[in-house]
Design an enzyme around this catalytic site. Structure first.
Site, PDB file in Angstrom:
ATOM      1  N   HIS A 133      -5.926   1.648  -4.357  1.00  0.00           N
ATOM      2  CA  HIS A 133      -4.933   1.109  -3.228  1.00  0.00           C
ATOM      3  C   HIS A 133      -4.555  -0.205  -3.450  1.00  0.00           C
ATOM      4  CE1 HIS A 133      -8.001  -1.137  -0.531  1.00  0.00           C
ATOM      5  NE2 HIS A 133      -8.664  -1.132  -1.600  1.00  0.00           N
TER       6      HIS A 133
ATOM      7  N   CYS B  83       1.070  -1.194  -0.076  1.00  0.00           N
ATOM      8  CA  CYS B  83      -0.049  -0.070  -0.119  1.00  0.00           C
ATOM      9  C   CYS B  83       0.766   1.339   0.141  1.00  0.00           C
ATOM     10  CB  CYS B  83      -0.906  -0.043   1.505  1.00  0.00           C
ATOM     11  SG  CYS B  83      -0.043   0.193   2.750  1.00  0.00           S
TER      12      CYS B  83
ATOM     13  N   HIS C 251      -2.726   1.066   6.791  1.00  0.00           N
ATOM     14  CA  HIS C 251      -2.809   1.043   5.264  1.00  0.00           C
ATOM     15  C   HIS C 251      -3.130   2.395   4.860  1.00  0.00           C
ATOM     16  CE1 HIS C 251      -4.163  -1.018   1.844  1.00  0.00           C
ATOM     17  NE2 HIS C 251      -5.130  -0.275   1.993  1.00  0.00           N
TER      18      HIS C 251
END
Length: 395
Positions: free
Chosen positions: A370, A310, A358
């Protein structure tokens, strides 16, 4: 009395024989109940699909956090390796300077030994000429001054070399610690992912279908919230455009009534949007890069070009716009300006979970691009799929 005693003994012996079948049955029953109770205690209840989903989601989140620890340790290890290399190069240079100073001292010592064995009278007698003798004496006087300087230089180089060697030793120890942290973080990620895979593998086909349905409902709810956000953004945009049009018409009417038309209103409007226009131009490059990565697999620790995690994706995307982001989510969240979820613009970074494990790139309409988790690919998704921690505008 003897007969009475004998009678009592007989009754005592006969009572167990008459009761023995019942006692045996009761003992067997109790043993059976104990066995069943033990087996029941040993057999843990099978978790529900909802519990498995919660556990797997938590394991993936923990793996995401461990991935950031791995990324951080990897960065530190690389930095330490570069520093150690530079220090070792400097140690080599210092050692060469020390050896050169040592050779200079050696030559002076040899010259002193040779001249010290001859008296001045003998030196004058053996000289080619009186002038040669005086030239040699003058040279030796100069050598004494240079020798003292050489000794001082030698001591200086020796101290500097010792200092660099100590620094190199310390840096090597730090590098070793960073490498150990890197291995530990890697093992933590692998263990969390293995545990998640084990839980999923133990599900029956029916349970897997049920889990897929739960995931579908979760995604559907996130999409619904994103659609609400998109409608709100569209309404706000339309309202802003209508208000701008109304003000433009009022200004035009005022200019018409006064007979002036300098056009300063247009210039003022352009000037006020310079900052947002610059950010929008950068964000356009970020989003173009991010969209080009859709479909590429998530791989923890990866920064491209064929796979990403990420924070690797967000770092690479903003690099396309000329902005250097740090490697981890924990550091990226400290960059730029914090913005509220309601004020998000395309290109902003959205962070998730309390441990900030994240991150995704906001693209508008309540959605982001993402790299979600292992086993998935880079994709568009609602920002409401996970609990939002906060957001930043990197530039």
């Amino acid at each position: 009395m003897a007969a009475l005693a004998s009678h009592r003994k007989t009754r005592t012996r006969t009572r167990p024989r008459t009761k023995s079948p019942a006692v045996g049955f009761t003992t067997a029953a109790l043993a059976g109940m104990t066995l069943l109770s033990t087996q029941s205690a040993q057999a843990e209840p099978r978790p529900s699909v909802e519990e498995v989903q919660k556990k797997v989601d938590d394991l993936y989140r923990q793996a995401g956090s461990a991935t950031q620890q791995y990324n951080e340790a990897k960065e530190e290890t690389a930095q330490q390796r570069r520093e150690v290399g530079q220090i070792l190069d400097d140690v080599a240079k210092r050692t060469e300077s020390l050896n050169e100073a040592r050779r200079t001292l050696g030559s002076y010592a040899a010259a002193q030994y040779r001249t010290g064995a001859v008296t001045p009278t003998a030196a004058l007698l053996f000289a080619d000429s009186p002038q040669a003798y005086f030239d040699q004496t003058h040279l030796m006087d100069r050598l004494s001054d240079e020798q003292r300087g050489a000794v001082a230089d030698f001591e200086k180089q020796q101290a500097a070399a010792a200092k660099q060697r100590a620094k190199a030793t310390e840096s090597l120890e730090t590098l070793t610690a960073s490498q150990q942290s890197l291995r530990t973080s890697k093992e933590a990620v692998q263990n969390k992912l293995a545990e998640a895979r084990t839980l999923l593998a133990e599900l029956t086909a029916e349970e897997k279908a049920r889990l897929a349905e739960l995931e579908r409902k979760k995604a559907e709810e996130a999409r619904r919230k994103a659609e609400e956000r998109a409608r709100a953004e569209a309404e706000a945009k339309a309202k802003a455009e209508a208000e701008a049009e109304r003000r433009a018409q009022e200004q035009a009417q005022q200019e018409e009534s006064t007979g002036t038309g300098s056009g300063t209103g247009t210039g003022t409007g352009t000037g006020s949007s310079t900052g947002s226009g610059t950010y929008a131009a950068k964000a356009e490059k970020v989003l173009a890069f991010a969209r080009a990565q859709i479909g590429k697999p998530y791989v923890w620790g990866a920064t491209g070009p064929s796979s990403f995690d990420c924070s690797g994706l967000t770092q690479a995307a903003w690099k396309e716009a000329g902005v250097e982001l740090p490697r981890t989510t924990w550091d990226q969240v400290e960059v730029g300006t914090r913005v509220a979820t309601a004020d998000l613009l395309p290109g902003d970074l959205v962070f998730f979970y309390d441990d900030i494990s994240h991150v995704g790139i906001y693209i508008g309409d309540g959605k982001m691009i993402h790299a979600p988790k292992p086993g998935t690919n880079v994709r568009e998704e609602s920002i409401y799929y996970m609990p939002i921690y906060g957001s930043v505008r990197p530039a």
